[in-house]
Design a protein around this motif. Sequence first.
Motif, short mmCIF file in Angstrom:
data_model
loop_
_atom_site.label_atom_id
_atom_site.label_comp_id
_atom_site.label_asym_id
_atom_site.label_seq_id
_atom_site.Cartn_x
_atom_site.Cartn_y
_atom_site.Cartn_z
N UNK A 92 0.83 -1.20 0.00
CA UNK A 92 0.00 0.00 0.00
C UNK A 92 0.88 1.26 0.00
N UNK A 93 0.69 2.13 -1.01
CA UNK A 93 1.44 3.37 -1.11
C UNK A 93 2.77 3.24 -1.81
N UNK A 94 3.15 2.05 -2.21
CA UNK A 94 4.44 1.83 -2.88
C UNK A 94 4.27 1.96 -4.39
N UNK A 95 5.11 2.76 -5.03
CA UNK A 95 5.01 2.92 -6.48
C UNK A 95 5.35 1.60 -7.18
N UNK A 96 4.45 1.20 -8.07
CA UNK A 96 4.62 -0.07 -8.77
C UNK A 96 4.45 -1.28 -7.87
N UNK A 97 3.85 -1.07 -6.71
CA UNK A 97 3.67 -2.18 -5.77
C UNK A 97 2.84 -3.30 -6.33
N UNK A 98 1.91 -2.97 -7.23
CA UNK A 98 1.05 -4.01 -7.80
C UNK A 98 1.85 -5.02 -8.62
N UNK A 99 2.96 -4.57 -9.21
CA UNK A 99 3.80 -5.50 -9.98
C UNK A 99 4.45 -6.53 -9.04
N UNK A 100 4.95 -6.05 -7.92
CA UNK A 100 5.53 -6.96 -6.93
C UNK A 100 4.48 -7.92 -6.41
N UNK A 101 3.29 -7.40 -6.14
CA UNK A 101 2.21 -8.21 -5.58
C UNK A 101 1.79 -9.32 -6.53
N UNK A 102 1.58 -8.98 -7.80
CA UNK A 102 1.07 -9.96 -8.76
C UNK A 102 2.12 -10.97 -9.19
N UNK A 103 3.40 -10.61 -9.09
CA UNK A 103 4.46 -11.55 -9.49
C UNK A 103 4.96 -12.40 -8.33
N UNK A 104 4.53 -12.09 -7.10
CA UNK A 104 5.02 -12.83 -5.93
C UNK A 104 4.60 -14.29 -5.93
N UNK A 105 3.53 -14.61 -6.64
CA UNK A 105 3.06 -16.00 -6.67
C UNK A 105 4.02 -16.91 -7.41
N UNK A 106 5.02 -16.35 -8.07
CA UNK A 106 5.99 -17.16 -8.81
C UNK A 106 6.69 -18.16 -7.89
N UNK A 107 6.97 -17.75 -6.65
CA UNK A 107 7.67 -18.64 -5.71
C UNK A 107 6.80 -19.85 -5.37
N UNK A 108 5.50 -19.63 -5.12
CA UNK A 108 4.60 -20.74 -4.81
C UNK A 108 4.41 -21.64 -6.03
N UNK A 109 4.42 -21.04 -7.23
CA UNK A 109 4.30 -21.84 -8.46
C UNK A 109 5.48 -22.80 -8.57
N UNK A 110 6.67 -22.32 -8.23
CA UNK A 110 7.85 -23.19 -8.28
C UNK A 110 7.75 -24.32 -7.27
N UNK A 111 7.22 -24.02 -6.09
CA UNK A 111 7.03 -25.06 -5.06
C UNK A 111 6.07 -26.13 -5.58
N UNK A 112 5.00 -25.69 -6.22
CA UNK A 112 4.03 -26.65 -6.77
C UNK A 112 4.66 -27.52 -7.84
N UNK A 113 5.41 -26.91 -8.75
CA UNK A 113 6.02 -27.67 -9.85
C UNK A 113 7.06 -28.67 -9.35
N UNK A 114 7.96 -28.20 -8.50
CA UNK A 114 9.02 -29.08 -7.99
C UNK A 114 8.43 -30.15 -7.07
N UNK A 115 7.49 -29.76 -6.22
CA UNK A 115 6.89 -30.72 -5.30
C UNK A 115 6.18 -31.85 -6.01
N UNK A 116 5.40 -31.53 -7.04
CA UNK A 116 4.68 -32.58 -7.77
C UNK A 116 5.63 -33.50 -8.52
N UNK A 117 6.81 -33.00 -8.90
CA UNK A 117 7.77 -33.87 -9.59
C UNK A 117 8.33 -34.95 -8.67
N UNK A 118 8.22 -34.76 -7.36
CA UNK A 118 8.71 -35.75 -6.41
C UNK A 118 7.65 -36.79 -6.05
#
Length: 581
Positions: free
Chosen positions: A284-310
């Motif tokens: 809130x109040x951070x310039x371009x904060x929405x970009x950080x917010x919407x791209x943060x799910x990338x880490x969880x996506x990696x956990x899902x991909x790597x986890x399912x491969x095991x």
Amino acid sequence: HGGVSALADISSAASRGSTGRTAAPRKVSGPRRGALRGGKLHLSVAAACDRTGSRRTSSAHDMMRGKKHGGGGGGGSASSPIRATSGGGGDHDDTTELPSEGDKKSSAALLQGAKSNRDDIDWRATGLAFVFPATGGLLFGWDIGVTSGALTSIMDPITSGTDWYALAPFQQGLVVSTSLAGALVASAAAALKLGATLGSKRELQLAACFYALGAVCMGSAPTLPFLVLGRFTYGLGIGFAMHAAPMYIAETSPPSVRGLLISLKECLIVGGILLGYLGSYIINGEEGGWRTLLSSSLAFSAILAVGMSTLPDSPRWLLQQGRPMAEARDALSRVRGKKVAPEAIEAEVTAMSIASEKSGVGGVGELLRRENLRPLYIGLSIVLFQQITGQPSVLYYAEQVFTAAGYDSSNSAGVSVILGGFKLVMTGFAVKYVDTVGRRPLLLGGVTVMTISTVVLGICSGALASGDGEGVTLPARVSVAAIFTYVGAYQVSFGPIAWLLVGEIFPQRVRSAAIGTATLTNFLSNFLVSLSLPTLLESFGAAGTYYLFSIMGVVALSSIYLTVVETKGRSLEEIEDIMTR
């Protein structure tokens, strides 16, 4: 753990029909023959004897291996219900004998014989087989939680960092709804064929790819169309994940905790929503904060991909695809862990194989066959009632009700966090009791309380609309209590249990198509309710809209009471037998 005599009785009962005569085995070749060639289909009697100290008789051993032995009392002979070649050297029959109709009924008995072993749950293995698929649900919740905060940041000229921040109402709707459109497309694709072809493991890996690609597109979007494309791509991940996750968890979980684990997936969805609210607060109040917010799910996506491969493929899906029994046995052993006795694994794989003999893969068209109509109605009606009994309307006006009750209107995020935290607590209540109290009582009780709550909200809405100063204070406070009561009841009933039942009740042959259809129904009804809500409010007012949802609640209660069966503690094969009678 049962003993040799109990296991022998089970096999003997399986090999004899109800008249006591030998059931003639049916011969098949081709893919189905290969499905049973992974190893000899017999319970590990020696292991059972070692664990119980019982003496292993040669007749019981021969019975399990498909050799002839003396019948009970009559001196006749009976053959094993299933004969499979090991593929080793020496002479062997080139055909595989499959169980007769009477033999199929013994699958429940085989599972009952191993149930005490299944109760010795290896929580490490079971937990890993749950947490990685459930991460797909967390990413869905994350999207719900961040959407409002990201849109606010985009439209603020100070924080947007773009020259296209002044979004028209239609453009705002595009940003919000295109992820739902993507989910609809993915759900339809999964229902038609893709889900059954890929299997739930690979479908979740595909969902992780779409989640990651969508996150990158949204976070780096130079224009509005590119942002909308990223939202749609992320929605494809939602659709595939919400189709595959409940199916994988249902097919790999021990029956005694299957309800707990699928319901716990709802906790991760709610947890994702809360994380999204927290992320919105941080940027809130951070310039371009929405970009950080919407791209943060990338880490969880990696956990899902790597986890399912095991993790392995679902053992039921492997057998359905005609893969060797040894592969299915190995997959089940991996998701159940080392604590589970080998004879329990063998019994469960045998029961799965008996059930898969009549399965194969069925498409959407088969859902209308007579034997599938009952589970189809239950599954689709539950996810439909989940949306048309008032949830969007109640949450839509929550902030206004809190403000009328004296809550600080400038802190709208606080209202969301309070409700989100309460939802998480109540979902935990459902998780704790779903495998003891059962699905049906929680559904009936929760929907009853939801219906009463919407009636109370309808009564109070007139006073809130009048705006007569202190005259609205009491109705507003009652409405706040009614909102909390409604939300709590929803999270105990429809929230987790709708998806739990959808993962349990469909026959193996059409499970992928049926869950895809249910997911599509859920997202489509969500979209239609959201689309029609402003019109309903304009036509009937808030009170009339709440009363309409109350009527829907009564209809839902009647349907649940008349059609939903209790599934707690039963294997998927046992549930299939009940649902297709």
